[in-house]
Design a protein around this motif. Structure first.
Motif, PDB file in Angstrom:
ATOM      1  N   VAL A  26       8.520  -9.907   5.683  1.00  0.00           N
ATOM      2  CA  VAL A  26       8.790  -9.639   4.343  1.00  0.00           C
ATOM      3  C   VAL A  26       8.892  -8.221   4.112  1.00  0.00           C
ATOM      4  CG1 VAL A  26       7.795  -9.975   2.063  1.00  0.00           C
ATOM      5  CG2 VAL A  26       7.836 -12.120   3.548  1.00  0.00           C
ATOM      6  N   GLY A  27       8.032  -7.474   4.669  1.00  0.00           N
ATOM      7  CA  GLY A  27       8.113  -5.874   4.565  1.00  0.00           C
ATOM      8  C   GLY A  27       7.083  -5.336   3.570  1.00  0.00           C
ATOM      9  N   CYS A  28       6.001  -6.090   3.341  1.00  0.00           N
ATOM     10  CA  CYS A  28       4.815  -5.595   2.440  1.00  0.00           C
ATOM     11  C   CYS A  28       4.164  -4.571   3.261  1.00  0.00           C
ATOM     12  CB  CYS A  28       3.727  -6.797   2.045  1.00  0.00           C
ATOM     13  SG  CYS A  28       4.491  -8.009   1.131  1.00  0.00           S
ATOM     14  N   SER A  29       3.503  -3.755   2.638  1.00  0.00           N
ATOM     15  CA  SER A  29       2.542  -3.048   2.974  1.00  0.00           C
ATOM     16  C   SER A  29       0.955  -3.237   2.516  1.00  0.00           C
ATOM     17  CB  SER A  29       2.745  -1.440   2.575  1.00  0.00           C
ATOM     18  OG  SER A  29       2.551  -1.500   1.144  1.00  0.00           O
ATOM     19  N   VAL A  30       0.132  -2.930   3.772  1.00  0.00           N
ATOM     20  CA  VAL A  30      -1.424  -3.316   3.332  1.00  0.00           C
ATOM     21  C   VAL A  30      -1.830  -2.421   2.334  1.00  0.00           C
ATOM     22  CG1 VAL A  30      -3.453  -3.592   4.268  1.00  0.00           C
ATOM     23  CG2 VAL A  30      -1.402  -4.473   5.721  1.00  0.00           C
ATOM     24  N   VAL A  31      -2.424  -3.002   1.005  1.00  0.00           N
ATOM     25  CA  VAL A  31      -3.270  -2.160   0.346  1.00  0.00           C
ATOM     26  C   VAL A  31      -4.529  -2.108   0.592  1.00  0.00           C
ATOM     27  CG1 VAL A  31      -3.853  -1.685  -2.237  1.00  0.00           C
ATOM     28  CG2 VAL A  31      -1.533  -2.600  -1.524  1.00  0.00           C
ATOM     29  N   ALA A  32      -5.159  -3.343   0.807  1.00  0.00           N
ATOM     30  CA  ALA A  32      -6.565  -3.254   1.225  1.00  0.00           C
ATOM     31  C   ALA A  32      -6.878  -4.703   1.970  1.00  0.00           C
ATOM     32  CB  ALA A  32      -7.541  -3.400   0.009  1.00  0.00           C
ATOM     33  N   GLU A  33      -7.789  -4.644   2.914  1.00  0.00           N
ATOM     34  CA  GLU A  33      -8.080  -5.620   3.682  1.00  0.00           C
ATOM     35  C   GLU A  33      -9.489  -5.905   3.738  1.00  0.00           C
ATOM     36  OE1 GLU A  33      -6.724  -7.702   7.886  1.00  0.00           O
ATOM     37  OE2 GLU A  33      -6.900  -5.459   7.816  1.00  0.00           O
ATOM     38  N   ASN A  34     -10.282  -6.917   3.220  1.00  0.00           N
ATOM     39  CA  ASN A  34     -11.644  -7.088   3.175  1.00  0.00           C
ATOM     40  C   ASN A  34     -12.122  -8.271   3.662  1.00  0.00           C
ATOM     41  OD1 ASN A  34     -12.270  -4.813   1.358  1.00  0.00           O
ATOM     42  ND2 ASN A  34     -10.620  -5.714   0.374  1.00  0.00           N
TER      43      ASN A  34
END
Length: 128
Positions: A26-34
């Motif tokens: 899809v081409g999303c970027s990671v903002v935060a991963e928790n």
């Protein structure tokens, strides 16, 4: 006044598979991963180029979780695309099964559908 959509939340079956799909395909970027220790689950915040965000959630006891208030919801998620044919070709080249392009009889805009790893219908909708 409501000014737009900030984020859309999805419950996913396989965290790593869905993360890879939404980032690489899809081409999303990671903002935060928790990792939420108390729940034993992941929450991944992703951003699309226009700033709209997707949240991916996992739940270790997904069947019981879905028995509550969340089972009815998303029919499909539509992404904006300037060139639907070009995006379809890109997805095809990545091995993603994409329906044939159709034209919306009400707007005259091109669109097509594909699915995420959990079978959630995703739409590409022309903004040109």
């Amino acid at each position: 006044m409501i000014e737009g959509i900030h984020h859309i939340a999805l419950i996913v079956g396989d965290y790593e598979v869905s993360k890879a799909f939404y980032v690489e395909v899809v081409g999303c970027s990671v903002v935060a991963e928790n990792y939420r220790e108390a729940r034993g689950s992941w929450k991944l915040d992703l951003a699309l180029p226009d700033g709209t965000q997707l949240e991916l959630f996992t739940f270790p006891d997904r069947e019981n979780h879905l028995a509550g208030v969340e089972p009815i919801g998303l029919r499909h998620l539509a992404f904006k695309a300037r060139d639907v044919a070009k995006e379809k070709a890109r997805l095809d080249s990545m091995g993603v099964e994409v329906e044939e392009i159709r034209v919306d009889p009400y707007t005259g805009k091109a669109f097509t559908f594909f699915k995420d790893p959990d079978g959630v219908p995703l739409e590409l909708y022309s903004i040109d």
